[in-house]
Motif scaffolding. Structure first.
Motif, PDB file in Angstrom:
ATOM      1  N   SER A 153      -1.616  -4.408   2.795  1.00  0.00           N
ATOM      2  CA  SER A 153      -0.413  -4.900   2.127  1.00  0.00           C
ATOM      3  C   SER A 153      -0.235  -6.378   2.467  1.00  0.00           C
ATOM      4  CB  SER A 153       0.824  -4.125   2.579  1.00  0.00           C
ATOM      5  OG  SER A 153       0.680  -2.745   2.336  1.00  0.00           O
ATOM      6  N   LEU A 164      -2.718  -0.197  -4.059  1.00  0.00           N
ATOM      7  CA  LEU A 164      -1.813  -1.329  -3.876  1.00  0.00           C
ATOM      8  C   LEU A 164      -0.913  -1.477  -5.094  1.00  0.00           C
ATOM      9  CD1 LEU A 164      -4.252  -3.977  -2.330  1.00  0.00           C
ATOM     10  CD2 LEU A 164      -2.432  -2.725  -1.146  1.00  0.00           C
ATOM     11  N   ALA A 195       0.834  -1.200   0.000  1.00  0.00           N
ATOM     12  CA  ALA A 195       0.000   0.000   0.000  1.00  0.00           C
ATOM     13  C   ALA A 195       0.868   1.250   0.000  1.00  0.00           C
ATOM     14  CB  ALA A 195      -0.908   0.003   1.232  1.00  0.00           C
TER      15      ALA A 195
END
Length: 325
Positions: free
Chosen positions: A296, A80, A75
């Motif tokens: 993430s 992303l 992130a």
């Protein structure tokens, strides 16, 4: 002439050697309580085998590092981004005075065995390349050396680079830093001693059964703090360990070590094998990025053991290609 009573002889001996007796008792008490002052090492560094199972010594003291590669989604800037992550562990001798790796025989008596963890992440954000790297030096003998001695993190992107370092000194962490970002240009402050999020990765590999559980104080990870431009300080965290029941990460008998920061809107899950050598097979980290709550993730691709520092020839790039595929 009558003989001197035993009690009088003992009294004279105690009086004559009072200071010596006090010194011996103090040393014995300190040894029994495993007391250390400023984490100064003993004259002879404690052997790894003396505090951990034989399997640990067999696996880690072979003259090789464990190199892990991961598929990464990171992130940043509200989205992303795909990338690669590497997590490298190795046992080495580390000086407690200057807090650097011992490389001479003269410094061996000032050194202790540590588990060094290097975590790196590379990803692309639009046109920009990002590269982040964290090194953590955690003593293996936690009975004598309770705290991680040093953490350093660097970050590079097309705008510039930054560096932040923590050193354990006299019951606190000294933080220094440099950055191209104005509020972080020159950092120099201290934070109270607390468990470091950055050291949890090594704690998992050393003794996962001793991981802290419940409500604790944690200093957040330096890599994420850099991406979020946060100053380091201990935060309240809720921590738990439970079986992992998903299918995203490879491996058997997996466990999830879960850290939640109620006041920081952030959580971290580290997934690892429940059996030795407790490989870390991935992680998931959730926090807001540009008002988007993003996660993430890293998933293990491959693990090898290698003395990679001895493979510096052009022909050795084939070994790298094998690792990254």
């Amino acid at each position: 002439m009558q003989p001197v009573p035993d009690c009088l002889t003992m009294k004279q001996f105690v009086t004559k050697n009072f200071l010596l007796i006090i010194l011996i008792l103090a040393v014995g008490f300190a040894f029994a309580m495993q007391v250390t002052i400023f984490q100064t090492p003993p004259a002879t560094p404690p052997a790894v085998a003396a505090v951990l199972p034989a399997a640990f010594t067999t696996y880690w003291q072979t003259g090789k590092a464990e190199v892990n590669t991961y598929r990464l989604e990171q992130a940043e800037a509200g989205a992303l981004h795909k990338g690669e992550a590497r997590l490298i562990f190795a046992v080495e001798d580390f000086r407690t005075d200057t807090q650097v790796r011992s490389e001479t025989e003269a410094s061996r008596d000032k050194s202790i065995p540590v588990l060094r963890a290097n975590l790196s992440r590379q990803f692309v954000v639009g046109m920009q390349d990002y590269a982040l790297h964290t090194s953590v030096f955690t003593p293996i003998n936690s009975l004598v050396f309770l705290n991680t001695l040093k953490v350093s993190t660097s970050a590079q992107d097309w705008s510039g680079h930054s560096y932040r370092q923590l050193n354990y000194r006299t019951n606190e962490y000294q933080v220094t830093g440099k950055s191209y970002v104005e509020p972080e240009a020159d950092e120099a402050y201290t934070v109270p001693k607390a468990l470091l999020e950055d050291e949890l990765w090594s704690r998992i590999r050393i003794a996962p059964d001793k991981l802290p559980i419940g409500e604790i104080q944690l200093i957040p990870g330096t890599m994420t703090a850099r991406l979020r431009h946060r100053k380091l300080e201990p935060l309240a965290a809720k921590v738990k360990l439970e079986p992992y029941e998903g299918v995203l990460y490879p491996g058997k008998l997996l466990k999830a070590y879960i850290i939640e920061y109620p006041t920081d809107d952030r959580s971290l899950r580290i997934i690892f094998e429940g059996v030795f050598p407790h490989r870390i097979v991935g992680w998931a980290e959730t926090y807001p990025s540009k008002n988007n709550l993003l996660t993430s993730r890293a998933v293990l691709k491959k693990t090898i053991q290698s003395d990679y520092w001895n493979h510096n020839a052009p022909a050795d790039t084939s070994l790298r290609a094998e690792l990254l595929n």
